[in-house]
Scaffold this motif. Structure first.
Motif, PDB file in Angstrom:
ATOM      1  N   UNK A  69      16.868  25.956 -20.542  1.00 19.18           N
ATOM      2  CA  UNK A  69      15.979  27.110 -20.432  1.00 19.18           C
ATOM      3  C   UNK A  69      14.526  27.093 -20.013  1.00 19.18           C
ATOM      4  N   UNK A  70      14.190  25.926 -20.555  1.00 23.99           N
ATOM      5  CA  UNK A  70      12.519  25.473 -20.469  1.00 23.99           C
ATOM      6  C   UNK A  70      12.368  25.368 -19.076  1.00 23.99           C
ATOM      7  N   UNK A  71      13.457  24.666 -17.887  1.00 22.53           N
ATOM      8  CA  UNK A  71      13.030  24.338 -16.752  1.00 22.53           C
ATOM      9  C   UNK A  71      12.871  25.443 -15.825  1.00 22.53           C
ATOM     10  N   UNK A  72      13.706  26.593 -16.362  1.00 19.44           N
ATOM     11  CA  UNK A  72      13.620  27.769 -15.433  1.00 19.44           C
ATOM     12  C   UNK A  72      12.316  28.400 -15.993  1.00 19.44           C
ATOM     13  N   UNK A  73      12.195  28.420 -17.225  1.00 17.56           N
ATOM     14  CA  UNK A  73      10.783  29.401 -17.588  1.00 17.56           C
ATOM     15  C   UNK A  73       9.604  28.774 -16.946  1.00 17.56           C
ATOM     16  N   UNK A  74       9.777  27.344 -16.754  1.00 16.78           N
ATOM     17  CA  UNK A  74       8.639  26.579 -15.972  1.00 16.78           C
ATOM     18  C   UNK A  74       8.336  27.380 -14.651  1.00 16.78           C
ATOM     19  N   UNK A  75       9.512  27.477 -13.924  1.00 15.43           N
ATOM     20  CA  UNK A  75       9.415  28.086 -12.736  1.00 15.43           C
ATOM     21  C   UNK A  75       8.774  29.528 -12.763  1.00 15.43           C
ATOM     22  N   UNK A  83       8.309  36.034 -18.575  1.00 17.07           N
ATOM     23  CA  UNK A  83       9.908  35.984 -18.651  1.00 17.07           C
ATOM     24  C   UNK A  83      10.499  37.294 -19.426  1.00 17.07           C
ATOM     25  N   UNK A  84      11.611  37.572 -19.029  1.00 14.60           N
ATOM     26  CA  UNK A  84      12.528  38.848 -19.739  1.00 14.60           C
ATOM     27  C   UNK A  84      13.753  38.428 -19.875  1.00 14.60           C
ATOM     28  N   UNK A  85      14.602  37.957 -19.046  1.00 18.81           N
ATOM     29  CA  UNK A  85      16.113  38.018 -19.029  1.00 18.81           C
ATOM     30  C   UNK A  85      16.457  36.368 -18.628  1.00 18.81           C
ATOM     31  N   UNK A  86      17.527  35.934 -19.071  1.00 20.02           N
ATOM     32  CA  UNK A  86      18.547  35.042 -18.524  1.00 20.02           C
ATOM     33  C   UNK A  86      19.787  35.033 -18.327  1.00 20.02           C
ATOM     34  N   UNK A  87      20.310  34.306 -17.658  1.00 21.02           N
ATOM     35  CA  UNK A  87      21.944  34.232 -17.561  1.00 21.02           C
ATOM     36  C   UNK A  87      22.387  32.463 -17.694  1.00 21.02           C
ATOM     37  N   UNK A  88      23.688  32.308 -18.262  1.00 22.16           N
ATOM     38  CA  UNK A  88      23.697  30.830 -18.498  1.00 22.16           C
ATOM     39  C   UNK A  88      25.186  30.671 -17.970  1.00 22.16           C
ATOM     40  N   UNK A  89      25.082  29.773 -17.268  1.00 24.57           N
ATOM     41  CA  UNK A  89      26.403  29.237 -16.573  1.00 24.57           C
ATOM     42  C   UNK A  89      26.734  27.875 -17.267  1.00 24.57           C
ATOM     43  N   UNK A  90      28.133  27.720 -17.993  1.00 21.29           N
ATOM     44  CA  UNK A  90      28.142  26.668 -18.754  1.00 21.29           C
ATOM     45  C   UNK A  90      29.508  26.026 -18.216  1.00 21.29           C
ATOM     46  N   UNK A 135      15.066  35.152 -15.343  1.00 20.83           N
ATOM     47  CA  UNK A 135      14.504  36.399 -14.734  1.00 20.83           C
ATOM     48  C   UNK A 135      13.009  37.000 -15.197  1.00 20.83           C
ATOM     49  N   UNK A 136      12.188  37.174 -14.596  1.00 18.99           N
ATOM     50  CA  UNK A 136      10.874  37.497 -15.185  1.00 18.99           C
ATOM     51  C   UNK A 136      10.109  38.789 -14.343  1.00 18.99           C
ATOM     52  N   UNK A 137       9.084  39.268 -14.819  1.00 18.98           N
ATOM     53  CA  UNK A 137       8.676  40.370 -14.105  1.00 18.98           C
ATOM     54  C   UNK A 137       6.849  40.173 -13.883  1.00 18.98           C
ATOM     55  N   UNK A 138       6.658  40.227 -12.780  1.00 16.92           N
ATOM     56  CA  UNK A 138       5.112  40.060 -12.244  1.00 16.92           C
ATOM     57  C   UNK A 138       4.742  41.130 -11.577  1.00 16.92           C
ATOM     58  N   UNK A 190      10.303  19.894 -23.030  1.00 16.27           N
ATOM     59  CA  UNK A 190       9.226  20.362 -22.313  1.00 16.27           C
ATOM     60  C   UNK A 190       8.899  21.629 -22.808  1.00 16.27           C
ATOM     61  N   UNK A 191       7.432  22.197 -22.782  1.00 13.15           N
ATOM     62  CA  UNK A 191       7.013  23.228 -23.209  1.00 13.15           C
ATOM     63  C   UNK A 191       6.425  24.059 -21.826  1.00 13.15           C
ATOM     64  N   UNK A 192       7.277  25.459 -21.388  1.00 16.20           N
ATOM     65  CA  UNK A 192       6.701  25.980 -20.499  1.00 16.20           C
ATOM     66  C   UNK A 192       5.497  26.655 -20.375  1.00 16.20           C
TER      67      UNK A 192
END
Ligand code: ADP
Ligand code: MG
Length: 321
Positions: A69-75, A83-90, A135-138, A190-192
């Motif tokens: 999750x951290x690597x996507x939040x870093x983007x 950041x608002x939402x996430x989906x996860x493929x395992x 997924x995030x908002x700006x 890692x800390x986003x």
């Protein structure tokens, strides 16, 4: 204990992360329904971690849950998005409840910390691979981009560079290092830099997160912006254990080219430096000016004695020969 696909989703991923009131429908239907506020743009980013490629086989599942999750939040941080939402493929070799409990624990804890709700995903059997779409908002028109750096702009990075690369050398190759616990934390958790990214809106001319190493990622800013840069080796921010390694080895490839740091690199006109330093006082990470954007294309790395330092390699490229 093994669980069925639907039992494991229900048990570990049904209520994961923050409970957001803009989620009309989350995990459990064919698609999630999300309310995007008027006046905002949706920022989407997808990252995959594959066992044996992005992390060592047998890695701690709680840390993996955090990191994927951290690597996507870093983007999202690099875009200045909230950041608002996430989906996860395992993709899992087996449905091991102990492993899944730790993995979802690490994932959901970080999601809650940053107000992210897990709203869906996919679960399949196969060699261990993890993908997260964050997924995030700006606010409209306010996202940070790679293009926009101008000649004369300062180049700034957050935090310190090269720790994750040093941790990997220690864990994978048995290199002796100082403070392995700290270094391992930098690699695995890692800390986003989300608060920093948001505060850079309207202030910086270009931004990126450093996932593939400074040389490669700053290179993306330079390519997108059609400019070059001079970076001073002596100004690269390094932790104590990395500085000790540099003093022993003289090997600058870690802070220059090792991946997985997830710090931000950005550029801004020097007239705005005072504003940046002011706002950085309230942030949990340091910021350091490491060089300057030039009109002539190309990245020059300068040693302390003023001579040109030739970097050993650029960043990680999955398809490089
Ligand atoms: P479909 O077959 O219609 O694509 P699935 O049976 O794959 O749906 O998934 C059922 C529900 O569980 C969906 O809402 C999906 O988003 C969610 N889901 C599946 N896997 C995960 C996961 N790893 N994390 C979170 N939600 C998941
Ligand atoms: Mg369906």
């Amino acid at each position: 204990m093994t669980l069925s696909e639907f039992d494991l989703i229900d048990r570990f991923f049904h209520r994961c992360g923050a409970a957001r009131d803009d989620v009309v429908l989350g995990v459990g239907d064919d698609a999630a329904l999300l309310r995007v506020p008027a006046g905002t743009e949706l920022a989407l980013t997808l990252d995959t971690l594959v066992e044996g490629v992005h992390f060592l086989p047998g890695s701690d599942p709680r840390s993996l849950g955090h990191k994927v999750l951290a690597v996507s939040l870093s983007d999202l941080a690099a875009m200045g998005a909230e950041p608002a939402w996430a989906t996860l493929a395992l993709t899992l070799p087996e449905s091991d409840a102990t492993w899944l409990e730790a993995f979802s624990g690490g994932f959901c804890r970080l999601a809650r910390e940053f107000g992210v709700q897990l709203v869906g995903g996919d679960t399949t059997r196969g060699p261990l691979a993890l993908s997260v779409e964050a997924k995030g908002l700006v606010p409209i028109g306010r996202a940070l981009r790679r293009a926009g750096a101008q000649a004369g702009d300062l180049i700034v990075v957050s935090g310190v560079l090269g720790d994750a690369g040093l941790a990997l050398r220690a864990l994978r190759d048995g290199l002796e290092v100082d403070d392995l616990d700290y270094l391992r934390g930098r690699l695995e958790r890692p800390q986003p830099r989300l608060a920093l990214g948001r505060s850079l809106r309207g202030l910086v001319s270009a931004a990126i997160d450093i996932s593939d190493g400074l040389v490669a990622d700053l290179g993306h800013i330079l390519d997108s912006s059609g400019v070059g840069a001079i970076v001073e080796l002596g100004r690269l921010p390094c932790s104590k254990p990395l500085s000790a390694y540099l003093a022993r080895s003289g090997d600058w490839s870690l802070p220059l080219s090792a991946g997985d740091d997830y710090e931000l690199c950005f550029t801004l006109p020097s007239s705005r430096l005072a504003v940046l330093e002011q706002l950085a006082e309230d942030l949990p990470c340091r910021i350091t000016c490491i060089g300057e954007i030039t009109r002539e294309p190309g990245l020059h790395i300068r040693s302390a004695d003023g001579s040109d330092y030739r970097s050993l390699s650029s960043g990680y490229d999955h398809f490089a020969a």
